[in-house]
Scaffold this active site. Structure first.
Site, PDB file in Angstrom:
ATOM      1  N   ASN A  76      26.460  45.999 -11.104  1.00  0.00           N
ATOM      2  CA  ASN A  76      25.060  45.717 -11.410  1.00  0.00           C
ATOM      3  C   ASN A  76      24.375  45.543 -10.069  1.00  0.00           C
ATOM      4  O   ASN A  76      24.482  44.494  -9.430  1.00  0.00           O
ATOM      5  CB  ASN A  76      24.904  44.467 -12.282  1.00  0.00           C
ATOM      6  CG  ASN A  76      23.452  44.248 -12.695  1.00  0.00           C
ATOM      7  OD1 ASN A  76      22.543  44.884 -12.157  1.00  0.00           O
ATOM      8  ND2 ASN A  76      23.227  43.352 -13.646  1.00  0.00           N
ATOM      9  N   ALA A  79      17.930  45.109  -8.406  1.00  0.00           N
ATOM     10  CA  ALA A  79      16.773  45.920  -8.021  1.00  0.00           C
ATOM     11  C   ALA A  79      17.137  47.075  -7.091  1.00  0.00           C
ATOM     12  O   ALA A  79      16.399  48.071  -7.022  1.00  0.00           O
ATOM     13  CB  ALA A  79      15.716  45.029  -7.367  1.00  0.00           C
ATOM     14  N   ARG A  83      11.217  47.907 -20.045  1.00  0.00           N
ATOM     15  CA  ARG A  83      10.497  47.058 -19.084  1.00  0.00           C
ATOM     16  C   ARG A  83       9.569  47.926 -18.215  1.00  0.00           C
ATOM     17  O   ARG A  83       9.201  49.030 -18.616  1.00  0.00           O
ATOM     18  CB  ARG A  83      11.527  46.277 -18.262  1.00  0.00           C
ATOM     19  CG  ARG A  83      12.419  45.391 -19.149  1.00  0.00           C
ATOM     20  CD  ARG A  83      13.440  44.616 -18.344  1.00  0.00           C
ATOM     21  NE  ARG A  83      12.794  43.669 -17.431  1.00  0.00           N
ATOM     22  CZ  ARG A  83      13.429  43.066 -16.409  1.00  0.00           C
ATOM     23  NH1 ARG A  83      14.715  43.337 -16.200  1.00  0.00           N
ATOM     24  NH2 ARG A  83      12.793  42.228 -15.632  1.00  0.00           N
TER      25      ARG A  83
END
Ligand code: DQA
Length: 146
Positions: free
Chosen positions: A75, A78, A108
């Site tokens: 992960n 950003a 999002r």
């Protein structure tokens, strides 16, 4: 014995308190503990690293190759949406990796819809909450035949 690296990028050290409506209440330590248990039960070795610095994540990817890691669960936070350096590192080492996002990035802001990593990932798991890491571990171990 399969060797798995769980690598988390910027701000994921704040899980548990960071925007809990988006990311939930589990801490990164909770997530890693659970992954450790699952990996051990399946005879795999799992290590975890988190960094807020792009160059440290690049170095961790390089080290994964050097330490014969079989798969990375990543992960990149950003940096997913910005980092050609991380993509190049992943391409260079050619260690299979699974991209995880806790939130559904496609529901999002539009700047989260682009990933520099997905096109070279073995799999992408998005929007399943912290369980996404567990799904990635299962996918990685199955692919490795464990
Ligand atoms: C994230 C999604 C990214 O857009 C964000 O920058 C993060 C977390 C996720 O797990 O949902 O830091 O990767």
């Amino acid at each position: 014995m399969a060797r798995i690296l769980v690598l988390n990028g910027p701000n994921l050290n704040l899980l548990g308190t960071r925007e809990p409506d988006v990311y939930g209440s589990a801490t990164l330590a909770d997530i890693v503990d659970r992954l450790q248990q699952l990996a051990t039960a399946r005879g795999a070795t799992l290590t975890a690293q988190q960094s807020n610095a792009e160059h440290e994540l690049v170095a961790a990817i390089h080290d994964a190759k050097a330490s014969a890691t079989d798969a990375i669960i990543l992960n990149a936070g950003a940096f997913t949406h910005t980092s050609i350096a991380l993509r190049d590192a992943l391409a260079a080492v050619a260690v299979p990796f699974y991209e995880v996002h806790i939130s559904n990035v496609y529901a999002r802001e539009s700047f989260r819809h682009q990933s520099f990593l997905s096109a070279i990932a073995s799999g992408v798991i998005v929007g399943c909450g912290p369980v996404g890491y567990e799904l990635a571990l299962d996918a990685a171990l199955r692919k490795l035949g464990r």
